[in-house]
Design a protein around this motif. Structure first.
Motif, PDB file in Angstrom:
ATOM      1  N   ILE A  75      -9.158  -7.251 -14.348  1.00  0.00           N
ATOM      2  CA  ILE A  75      -8.222  -6.241 -14.116  1.00  0.00           C
ATOM      3  C   ILE A  75      -8.591  -6.156 -12.413  1.00  0.00           C
ATOM      4  O   ILE A  75      -9.533  -5.614 -12.107  1.00  0.00           O
ATOM      5  CB  ILE A  75      -8.523  -4.841 -14.807  1.00  0.00           C
ATOM      6  N   VAL A  76      -7.254  -5.983 -11.867  1.00  0.00           N
ATOM      7  CA  VAL A  76      -7.342  -5.626 -10.445  1.00  0.00           C
ATOM      8  C   VAL A  76      -6.342  -4.697 -10.065  1.00  0.00           C
ATOM      9  O   VAL A  76      -5.262  -4.604 -10.593  1.00  0.00           O
ATOM     10  CB  VAL A  76      -6.686  -7.062  -9.728  1.00  0.00           C
ATOM     11  N   THR A  77      -6.785  -3.665  -9.449  1.00  0.00           N
ATOM     12  CA  THR A  77      -6.144  -2.498  -8.813  1.00  0.00           C
ATOM     13  C   THR A  77      -5.303  -2.905  -7.547  1.00  0.00           C
ATOM     14  O   THR A  77      -5.938  -3.521  -6.783  1.00  0.00           O
ATOM     15  CB  THR A  77      -6.946  -1.336  -8.413  1.00  0.00           C
ATOM     16  N   LEU A  78      -4.139  -2.777  -7.475  1.00  0.00           N
ATOM     17  CA  LEU A  78      -3.272  -2.954  -6.415  1.00  0.00           C
ATOM     18  C   LEU A  78      -2.710  -1.836  -5.869  1.00  0.00           C
ATOM     19  O   LEU A  78      -2.017  -1.176  -6.652  1.00  0.00           O
ATOM     20  CB  LEU A  78      -1.865  -4.035  -6.791  1.00  0.00           C
ATOM     21  N   THR A  79      -3.129  -1.285  -4.507  1.00  0.00           N
ATOM     22  CA  THR A  79      -2.970  -0.039  -4.388  1.00  0.00           C
ATOM     23  C   THR A  79      -2.781  -0.027  -2.837  1.00  0.00           C
ATOM     24  O   THR A  79      -2.946  -1.064  -2.105  1.00  0.00           O
ATOM     25  CB  THR A  79      -3.981   1.021  -5.031  1.00  0.00           C
ATOM     26  N   GLY A  80      -2.899   1.278  -2.263  1.00  0.00           N
ATOM     27  CA  GLY A  80      -2.766   1.452  -0.709  1.00  0.00           C
ATOM     28  C   GLY A  80      -1.475   1.566  -0.368  1.00  0.00           C
ATOM     29  O   GLY A  80      -0.319   2.319  -1.012  1.00  0.00           O
ATOM     30  N   ASN A  81      -0.950   0.869   0.481  1.00  0.00           N
ATOM     31  CA  ASN A  81       0.431   1.331   1.176  1.00  0.00           C
ATOM     32  C   ASN A  81       1.371   0.426   0.383  1.00  0.00           C
ATOM     33  O   ASN A  81       2.189  -0.676   0.892  1.00  0.00           O
ATOM     34  CB  ASN A  81       0.483   0.851   2.491  1.00  0.00           C
ATOM     35  N   VAL A  82       1.625   0.541  -0.953  1.00  0.00           N
ATOM     36  CA  VAL A  82       2.518  -0.278  -1.756  1.00  0.00           C
ATOM     37  C   VAL A  82       3.472   0.764  -2.327  1.00  0.00           C
ATOM     38  O   VAL A  82       3.306   1.809  -2.721  1.00  0.00           O
ATOM     39  CB  VAL A  82       1.839  -1.268  -2.682  1.00  0.00           C
ATOM     40  N   GLU A  83       4.475   0.092  -2.867  1.00  0.00           N
ATOM     41  CA  GLU A  83       5.535   0.720  -3.643  1.00  0.00           C
ATOM     42  C   GLU A  83       5.188   0.970  -5.029  1.00  0.00           C
ATOM     43  O   GLU A  83       5.514   2.088  -5.608  1.00  0.00           O
ATOM     44  CB  GLU A  83       6.770   0.040  -3.546  1.00  0.00           C
ATOM     45  N   ARG A  84       4.462   0.041  -5.623  1.00  0.00           N
ATOM     46  CA  ARG A  84       4.121   0.264  -7.127  1.00  0.00           C
ATOM     47  C   ARG A  84       2.571   0.001  -7.237  1.00  0.00           C
ATOM     48  O   ARG A  84       2.222  -1.012  -7.816  1.00  0.00           O
ATOM     49  CB  ARG A  84       5.028  -0.929  -7.897  1.00  0.00           C
ATOM     50  N   PRO A  85       1.982   0.905  -7.109  1.00  0.00           N
ATOM     51  CA  PRO A  85       0.366   0.991  -7.340  1.00  0.00           C
ATOM     52  C   PRO A  85       0.209   0.881  -8.576  1.00  0.00           C
ATOM     53  O   PRO A  85       0.787   1.560  -9.356  1.00  0.00           O
ATOM     54  CB  PRO A  85      -0.225   2.099  -6.579  1.00  0.00           C
TER      55      PRO A  85
ATOM     56  N   ASN B 191     -12.071  -6.907  -7.599  1.00  0.00           N
ATOM     57  CA  ASN B 191     -11.859  -5.641  -8.355  1.00  0.00           C
ATOM     58  C   ASN B 191     -10.621  -4.779  -7.921  1.00  0.00           C
ATOM     59  O   ASN B 191      -9.891  -4.074  -8.535  1.00  0.00           O
ATOM     60  CB  ASN B 191     -13.080  -4.627  -8.474  1.00  0.00           C
ATOM     61  N   CYS B 192     -10.132  -4.833  -6.520  1.00  0.00           N
ATOM     62  CA  CYS B 192      -9.039  -4.174  -5.984  1.00  0.00           C
ATOM     63  C   CYS B 192      -8.589  -4.911  -4.706  1.00  0.00           C
ATOM     64  O   CYS B 192      -9.592  -5.357  -4.013  1.00  0.00           O
ATOM     65  CB  CYS B 192     -10.035  -2.783  -5.669  1.00  0.00           C
ATOM     66  N   ILE B 193      -7.339  -4.694  -4.494  1.00  0.00           N
ATOM     67  CA  ILE B 193      -6.832  -5.080  -3.237  1.00  0.00           C
ATOM     68  C   ILE B 193      -6.096  -3.991  -2.799  1.00  0.00           C
ATOM     69  O   ILE B 193      -5.100  -3.396  -3.387  1.00  0.00           O
ATOM     70  CB  ILE B 193      -5.792  -6.338  -3.707  1.00  0.00           C
ATOM     71  N   ILE B 194      -6.011  -3.592  -1.656  1.00  0.00           N
ATOM     72  CA  ILE B 194      -5.494  -2.583  -1.153  1.00  0.00           C
ATOM     73  C   ILE B 194      -4.871  -2.935   0.191  1.00  0.00           C
ATOM     74  O   ILE B 194      -5.482  -3.475   1.189  1.00  0.00           O
ATOM     75  CB  ILE B 194      -6.632  -1.463  -0.763  1.00  0.00           C
ATOM     76  N   ALA B 195      -3.474  -2.555   0.303  1.00  0.00           N
ATOM     77  CA  ALA B 195      -2.727  -3.018   1.489  1.00  0.00           C
ATOM     78  C   ALA B 195      -2.823  -1.794   2.292  1.00  0.00           C
ATOM     79  O   ALA B 195      -2.788  -0.551   2.089  1.00  0.00           O
ATOM     80  CB  ALA B 195      -1.157  -2.851   1.220  1.00  0.00           C
ATOM     81  N   ALA B 196      -3.271  -2.413   3.727  1.00  0.00           N
ATOM     82  CA  ALA B 196      -3.550  -1.385   4.845  1.00  0.00           C
ATOM     83  C   ALA B 196      -2.595  -1.183   5.766  1.00  0.00           C
ATOM     84  O   ALA B 196      -2.041  -2.361   6.127  1.00  0.00           O
ATOM     85  CB  ALA B 196      -5.040  -1.898   5.211  1.00  0.00           C
ATOM     86  N   SER B 197      -2.436  -0.153   6.271  1.00  0.00           N
ATOM     87  CA  SER B 197      -1.387   0.216   7.159  1.00  0.00           C
ATOM     88  C   SER B 197      -1.951   1.066   8.291  1.00  0.00           C
ATOM     89  O   SER B 197      -3.035   1.836   7.803  1.00  0.00           O
ATOM     90  CB  SER B 197      -0.189   0.783   6.769  1.00  0.00           C
ATOM     91  N   PRO B 198      -1.503   1.098   9.615  1.00  0.00           N
ATOM     92  CA  PRO B 198      -2.266   1.660  10.527  1.00  0.00           C
ATOM     93  C   PRO B 198      -2.149   3.195  10.089  1.00  0.00           C
ATOM     94  O   PRO B 198      -3.239   3.977  10.542  1.00  0.00           O
ATOM     95  CB  PRO B 198      -1.542   1.557  12.008  1.00  0.00           C
ATOM     96  N   GLY B 199      -1.257   3.599   9.337  1.00  0.00           N
ATOM     97  CA  GLY B 199      -1.297   5.092   9.002  1.00  0.00           C
ATOM     98  C   GLY B 199      -2.253   5.492   7.965  1.00  0.00           C
ATOM     99  O   GLY B 199      -2.797   6.413   8.091  1.00  0.00           O
ATOM    100  N   LEU B 200      -2.572   4.376   7.217  1.00  0.00           N
ATOM    101  CA  LEU B 200      -3.441   4.733   5.967  1.00  0.00           C
ATOM    102  C   LEU B 200      -4.872   4.493   6.535  1.00  0.00           C
ATOM    103  O   LEU B 200      -5.725   5.440   6.258  1.00  0.00           O
ATOM    104  CB  LEU B 200      -3.321   3.518   4.781  1.00  0.00           C
ATOM    105  N   PHE B 201      -5.073   3.425   7.120  1.00  0.00           N
ATOM    106  CA  PHE B 201      -6.568   3.370   7.917  1.00  0.00           C
ATOM    107  C   PHE B 201      -6.290   3.257   9.416  1.00  0.00           C
ATOM    108  O   PHE B 201      -6.006   1.923   9.791  1.00  0.00           O
ATOM    109  CB  PHE B 201      -7.110   2.164   7.339  1.00  0.00           C
ATOM    110  N   PRO B 202      -6.361   4.293  10.171  1.00  0.00           N
ATOM    111  CA  PRO B 202      -6.417   3.923  11.629  1.00  0.00           C
ATOM    112  C   PRO B 202      -7.371   3.153  12.166  1.00  0.00           C
ATOM    113  O   PRO B 202      -8.238   3.240  11.670  1.00  0.00           O
ATOM    114  CB  PRO B 202      -6.181   5.649  12.226  1.00  0.00           C
TER     115      PRO B 202
END
Ligand code: SF4
Ligand code: SF4
Ligand code: SF4
Ligand code: SF4
Lengths: 581, 180
Positions: free
Chosen positions: A290-300, A350-361
């Motif tokens: 199971i992998v969590t897809l989350t962060g700066n995405v439309e469909r976490p 375990n997890c893939i996080i989309a990072a954006s400058p807004g989310l993680f400056p």
């Protein structure tokens, strides 16, 4: 049933950001066009490839055999054809390649024959072996082969088995969803581990911000194994670190230098327990996670992804927003930036996080350490990160070890609170890998020294033997010189001519005997060669086997000139370096 | 007065005996300084320092005959450690520093002369007369001693490539942005 909970020192409370990815149930990710299954997915020895390009494989077929006790097997995640066994970029911060099996799925998803076993009817060693061959490793992120953690210490009775469902990293929810949806399997899996360890007590620790997971586990425990205890632990990062959870639930502190079994406690992640259950009760090796897809995405969301699926295809499922700059594997505290999205999902993903400058400056520039002590206050291992920082920065590695750098779990709490924005953990990782590299160098140097000394000793011995031989030959010659006088008289006497005949006959006789002896020796050598099973050829990769076949063919084609046969005979005796006279 | 003298003399005799016994009982085998120096040297056994191996060089340093900056495989790091141990000045290395290498035999060209085997100080080459030779990579120290003896020049030195097993976290560096 209120248990007394202990506290671990330090810790931080970052924004958890977990709710976004638990809105929908776990979904099955589609199979990609190609799977890149790395052979080395766990800590320990790299498994040997057991397939070659062109082979067809079935779902669950072994493609990499565990190479040592601390090592875990790798399997084909679906049925299809092996396109290649080659180097492919790894899910590793370095972005370097690693040996991977490339599989083209045929879409039929045909299983091998699955053989469920009853673990209770098997001896514990056999169960551990089965777990190794099913590729069961720690799915919390460390990927340590689980069977190697399942041997109780001889002198200490196992008191507690701690099951880790704390999942303290922000953003990550894969264990949470697993506990909500598959609690029964987890509880049944715990029974296997408990039996192997003969643990007196089972404690399932879950952070108190996962009420649904706690309820689901509670319900399953009541139904299946009422003597397990589900314990809600306070939400505080890093409560899900194995050592922290052990501390919170049992009050025991495990130092870096000792194994937790020596203190009568062992800890496993819920997802690991789940895969162990599937492996034994269903005969299904670890093929997906199971992998969590989350962060700066439309469909976490959480997805069940086949191991070996390129991350590019996985992140596309979550539809990253346009301003996504990079992707992290693991959580924001302990994870790393994925250098190349062609890297596949592995057992540790375990997890893939989309990072954006807004989310993680981007981190502000590093400023000098002001010795505020904030890092020491939050360090869950009661280390002094600022001291470690000074010494790592100055490359004074001996001192970092004096300050227990290897007790640091790289949790990132210290970097998180540092007002000077010093990336402390990066310094610690740097220092640790330098220390390891030096350790390796030291070992190589010691081995080289030993080999050098052995070689010198051998040279001396050989010289001494040679001198002795020469001395013996010389003394023999002098004694011969003394003997001849009688013979010299005989030479010109007529009977000598007659005596010449038998002497010649004897000489030819001796020749024949010698020839026969040589022939016999050669026959013996040949027989020996045929008998001897070389030890290092029983687990060859397909490619190596092909090369050997080619070499044999070339050898067979060679004309049997005397020189060639002589050479071949010579090869019968393994002429190592000691032959070099 | 006499008793005082007697007591002092007795004390001297007893302590002297104890020291004498200790010096025999706890005698240190070998020269501990040479061993410490040798532990720092990289054990490449290449002879580039001008001594036939690391131990002779260590002995020469300890005897004060050799400088501490003669070992190229040890690099500046090694010089620094030696300076630390011996309380001497750090000096720049006599030769240039090279990345760690290992030898590779071009197996197509090898004629099986065994000359390289005889040159290798750590028995890292495997082969037999008129058979192809090969280098056991994990054992090769990169001393280059086998390169010269090869009559067909089929041995080359290659830097060790970075792979997942020997990869290291880098020293954190930050770009300094220019003020606007
Ligand atoms: S990263 Fe290491 S030093 Fe920093 S807080 Fe965590 S354990 Fe302590
Ligand atoms: S140069 Fe260095 S590695 Fe080479 S023999 Fe001398 S001390 Fe050993
Ligand atoms: S193989 Fe060559 S370079 Fe390597 S240790 Fe032996 S002699 Fe030195
Ligand atoms: S040259 Fe050396 S390597 Fe080549 S064959 Fe000779 S011994 Fe071997």
């Amino acid at each position: 049933m209120l248990a007394q909970l202990f506290r671990f020192k330090g810790g931080v409370k970052p924004q958890t950001n977990k709710t976004i990815s638990v809105q929908e149930p776990i979904a099955q990710a589609p199979l990609p066009a190609r799977l890149f299954v790395p052979l080395h997915q766990s800590i320990g020895g790299a498994p040997n490839p057991l397939v070659q390009a062109g082979d067809t494989v079935r779902k669950g077929q072994l493609i990499g055999g565990a190479d040592a006790w601390v090592s875990a097997a790798v399997h084909a995640p679906t049925s299809g054809r092996v396109l290649a066994v080659e180097e492919h970029v790894a899910a590793h911060p370095s972005g370097l390649p690693t040996l991977s099996v490339v599989i083209e799925p045929d879409g039929r998803d045909e299983w091998i024959e699955r053989r469920p076993v009853d673990h209770q009817s098997l001896p514990p060693e056999r169960v551990r072996e089965l777990l190794r061959d099913a590729g069961v490793v720690g799915l919390g992120g460390a990927a340590f082969p689980s069977h190697a953690k399942l041997t109780p210490a001889r002198s200490v009775a196992m008191e507690q088995l701690v099951i880790n469902g704390a999942e303290c990293e922000p953003f990550m929810t894969c264990d949470d969803m697993l506990m909500r949806e598959r609690a029964d399997e987890i509880v049944r899996g715990i029974a296997i581990f408990r039996e192997l360890l003969a643990a007196r007590e089972v404690l399932i620790g879950i952070e108190d911000n996962k009420q649904e997971a706690i309820a689901a586990m509670h319900e399953a425990v009541l139904r299946l194994a009422p003597d397990y205890r589900v314990v809600a632990v306070p939400t505080r990062y890093p409560a899900g670190g194995a050592k922290q959870l052990i501390r919170v639930l049992t009050g025991k502190e495990v130092p870096a230098s000792r194994r937790s079994t020596e203190l009568g406690v062992q800890c496993f992640n819920v997802a690991t327990v789940y895969t162990a259950y599937r492996a034994l009760a269903c005969g299904e090796p670890v093929l997906s996670r199971i992998v969590t897809l989350t962060g700066n995405v439309e469909r976490p969301r959480n997805w069940e992804v086949s191991l070996g699926t390129p991350m590019r295809e996985v992140v596309a499922l979550a539809r990253p927003r346009a301003d996504t700059g990079s992707f992290l594997m693991g959580g924001p505290m302990m994870g790393f930036e994925i250098p190349d999205l062609d890297a596949p999902v592995v057992k540790a993903t375990n997890c893939i996080i989309a990072a954006s400058p807004g989310l993680f400056p981007p981190p502000p520039p590093e400023m000098p350490c002001i010795r505020c002590g904030a890092c020491a206050e939050v360090c869950p291992h009661e280390l002094q990160p600022f001291e470690l920082y000074w010494f790592s920065r100055a490359r004074n590695f001996g001192k970092t070890q004096e300050y227990y750098i290897f007790d640091c779990i790289e949790c990132g709490c210290c970097s998180y609170v540092c007002p000077s924005h010093i990336p402390l953990v990066q310094y610690f990782r740097f220092a640790k890998s330098e220390i390891w590299a030096r350790e390796r160098e030291k070992q190589a140097a010691d081995a080289a020294k030993e080999r050098f000394e052995l070689r010198n000793a051998r040279a001396e011995r050989e010289q001494a033997e040679k001198a002795e031989r020469l001395a013996r030959a010389a003394s023999a010659r002098t004694s011969e010189k003394k003997a001849p006088p009688e013979r010299t008289n005989a030479v010109d006497s007529p009977p000598a001519a007659a005596a010449g005949e038998p002497a010649a006959a004897a000489a030819t006789d001796a020749d024949a005997i010698r020839k026969a002896a040589i022939a016999a020796a050669m026959a013996r050598a040949r027989a020996q060669r045929e008998l001897a099973q070389p030890k290092n050829t029983d687990r060859l990769s397909a490619e190596q086997e092909r090369e050997i076949a080619a070499v044999e063919a070339r050898r067979g084609a060679q004309p049997a000139t005397p020189e060639a046969t002589a050479g071949a005979a010579g090869s019968g005796a393994p002429a190592g370096p000691q032959r070099g006279e | 007065m006499i008793t005082a003298l007697a007591i002092m003399a007795l004390g001297a005799i007893v302590l002297g005996a104890a020291l004498g016994y200790a010096s025999i009982r706890f005698k240190v085998e070998g020269d501990p300084l040479v061993e410490k120096i040798e532990a720092i040297l990289p054990q490449t056994q290449c002879g580039q320092c001008g001594y036939p191996g690391c131990k002779p060089y260590a002995a020469a340093i300890s005897a004060g005959e050799a400088d501490i900056n003669l070992c190229p495989p040890g690099g500046m790091d090694g010089v620094r450690k030696l300076a630390d141990l011996l309380g001497r000045e750090v000096k720049p290395l006599e030769a240039e520093e090279k990345p760690k290498q290992i030898a590779i035999i071009d197996e197509q060209t090898c004629i099986g002369c065994t000359l390289c085997i005889q040159a290798c100080p750590v028995d890292a080459i495997l082969g037999a007369a008129k058979q192809m030779h090969t280098i056991i990579e994990p054992l090769c120290t990169g001393c280059e001693l086998c390169v010269k003896p090869c009559p067909v020049e089929c041995i080359s030195m290659q830097p060790i490539a970075e792979n997942i097993d020997n990869w290291k976290w880098k020293y954190p560096v930050f770009e300094i942005k220019r003020a606007a």
